[in-house]
Design an enzyme around this catalytic site. Structure first.
Site, PDB file in Angstrom:
ATOM      1  N   TYR A   1      59.652 -17.716  43.391  1.00 39.72           N
ATOM      2  CA  TYR A   1      60.353 -16.610  42.746  1.00 39.72           C
ATOM      3  C   TYR A   1      59.481 -15.360  42.794  1.00 39.72           C
ATOM      4  CZ  TYR A   1      63.209 -20.410  40.770  1.00 39.72           C
ATOM      5  OH  TYR A   1      64.006 -21.514  40.597  1.00 39.72           O
TER       6      TYR A   1
ATOM      7  N   PRO B   1      74.140 -23.221  35.448  1.00 38.24           N
ATOM      8  CA  PRO B   1      75.242 -23.825  34.687  1.00 38.24           C
ATOM      9  C   PRO B   1      76.397 -22.857  34.456  1.00 38.24           C
ATOM     10  CG  PRO B   1      73.466 -23.215  33.206  1.00 38.24           C
ATOM     11  CD  PRO B   1      72.955 -22.997  34.601  1.00 38.24           C
ATOM     12  N   LEU B   2      76.151 -21.574  34.699  1.00 37.33           N
ATOM     13  CA  LEU B   2      77.210 -20.566  34.573  1.00 37.33           C
ATOM     14  C   LEU B   2      77.717 -20.111  35.936  1.00 37.33           C
ATOM     15  CD1 LEU B   2      75.753 -18.455  31.626  1.00 37.33           C
ATOM     16  CD2 LEU B   2      77.591 -20.151  31.554  1.00 37.33           C
ATOM     17  N   GLY B   3      77.505 -20.946  36.953  1.00 38.51           N
ATOM     18  CA  GLY B   3      78.000 -20.603  38.278  1.00 38.51           C
ATOM     19  C   GLY B   3      77.421 -19.310  38.812  1.00 38.51           C
ATOM     20  N   ARG B   4      76.117 -19.110  38.585  1.00 39.56           N
ATOM     21  CA  ARG B   4      75.404 -17.897  39.025  1.00 39.56           C
ATOM     22  C   ARG B   4      76.056 -16.627  38.468  1.00 39.56           C
ATOM     23  NH1 ARG B   4      71.731 -19.610  42.756  1.00 39.56           N
ATOM     24  NH2 ARG B   4      72.181 -21.602  43.765  1.00 39.56           N
TER      25      ARG B   4
ATOM     26  N   PHE C   1      79.216 -16.340  37.507  1.00 41.59           N
ATOM     27  CA  PHE C   1      80.663 -16.292  37.692  1.00 41.59           C
ATOM     28  C   PHE C   1      81.411 -16.539  36.387  1.00 41.59           C
ATOM     29  CE2 PHE C   1      84.601 -18.707  38.419  1.00 41.59           C
ATOM     30  CZ  PHE C   1      85.335 -17.752  39.106  1.00 41.59           C
ATOM     31  N   PHE C   2      80.935 -17.498  35.589  1.00 44.62           N
ATOM     32  CA  PHE C   2      81.642 -17.826  34.356  1.00 44.62           C
ATOM     33  C   PHE C   2      81.319 -16.862  33.220  1.00 44.62           C
ATOM     34  CE2 PHE C   2      81.849 -21.942  36.583  1.00 44.62           C
ATOM     35  CZ  PHE C   2      83.229 -22.092  36.572  1.00 44.62           C
TER      36      PHE C   2
END
Length: 349
Positions: free
Chosen positions: A62, A214-217, A219-220
């Protein structure tokens, strides 16, 4: 948000205890747009720890390297004693492409470098970020890499060993050399391929599960807006699911989740994250953020309760035949490409 409300869970069966929700630190140092100012990110990390989110996730890739340096600065002044720090090795970018290595000398060199950047004597959880794919014709058996990690445990330089994006058979082979404490994998409402073999294997062997993205990158969190607002340097612009032709279809998934969230009195991101939390007390999601308000919202997911019927309803929104686009480009290694030759075929140089 008062410290201690987040709760704790046992990650794996080797003794590691972490906060019930972690903090993915990758986006603080790039990948999803330009790096964020250090003077903003260190207070965010301190706020997370004060709130009870003490499981911090980073990697040498990173930045590269700058995220570990950031964490090293943030952990000063007595903060180190309050956290469980996870970092990774095994992936680097050469000529714009992933270079994956797991040879013993590289493993040791990466560990020493991470310890120095993080200002640590010992890393709590050390993952192999991707399983060795340095050269297809000379891939190292997973047993060789884990053997070197085992030595690092014995030397007190790392406490626990983890794998990221590893197949079920690779996990079994690694675990036979030294107990694997955690497997990190992408798991969310719209990424569920790991449920067939990998999750059951981890549970059979007593291995903890760390769910990244867990948030779809994102998206959610904001649906179509998550694409419309991406900067030129944002990695997500190239992911198949975020391409315009697929997102035009996928936005319907977000709309359905958003409708249900409105009925539940929470945000869509809290609902999607709550779904991951409801997978079991051996699962620790590590949503990332660069904003304190979003961090606080993510903590709120811990208090969203879902019935079995609501879980099934959510899953129906993002079933395999509904989601359009793969989660990665074809040249990025995943658990599906993590198989290595048998140990019997390997001869040390």
């Amino acid at each position: 948000m008062e410290a201690g409300r987040v709760g704790r869970l046992k990650l794996g069966s080797q003794g590691l205890e972490v906060s019930a929700q972690g903090l993915g630190c990758m986006s603080m140092s790039g990948t999803y747009g330009p790096p964020k100012p250090e003077q903003d990110m260190i207070p965010l990390i301190h706020h997370a720890v004060h709130s009870g989110v003490t499981f911090l996730d980073t990697s040498d890739v990173y930045g590269p390297f700058t995220n570990e340096i950031l964490l090293g600065k943030a952990l000063k002044g007595g903060v180190r004693e309050k956290v469980e720090l996870a970092t990774k090795f095994g992936g680097s970018f050469g000529d714009g492409k992933w270079e994956i290595r797991g040879d013993p000398a590289y493993v040791r060199a990466c560990c020493e470098a991470s310890l120095k950047r993080l200002h640590l004597d010992c890393i709590d959880l050390y993952y192999q970020h991707r399983v060795d794919q340095h050269r297809v014709d000379t891939r190292l058996p997973i047993e060789v890499t884990i053997g070197e990690l085992k030595k690092l445990v014995e030397e007190g330089k790392i406490k626990y060993i983890g794998l990221s994006e590893a197949s079920a058979s690779t996990i079994r082979r690694a675990h036979a050399v030294h107990p694997i404490t955690a497997v990190q994998l992408e798991w969310s409402l719209w990424t569920r391929d790991v449920e067939q073999e990998i999750i059951p294997t981890c549970r059979e062997l007593g291995i903890g599960i760390v769910a990244y993205s867990p948030l779809g990158r994102g998206f959610f969190s904001s649906g179509l807006k998550s694409v419309e607002n991406l900067s030129d340097g944002d990695f997500r612009k190239f992911l198949p699911r975020f391409l315009p032709e697929n997102m035009e279809h996928n936005k319907i998934i977000f709309e359905r989740v958003n409708e249900m969230a409105t009925r539940k009195g929470c945000t869509p991101s809290q609902l999607a994250l709550a779904w991951v939390h409801h997978q079991g007390n051996d699962v620790c999601p590590i949503p990332g953020t660069t904003k304190i308000n979003n961090f606080n919202q993510n903590i709120g997911a811990l208090f969203v309760k879902l019935t079995p019927e609501e879980m099934a309803e959510l899953e129906s929104f993002a079933s395999d035949d509904v989601v359009k686009g793969d989660r990665y480009m074809t040249d990025i290694p995943t658990w599906e490409t993590s198989e290595t030759p048998p140990l019997s075929s390997w001869k040390a140089a």
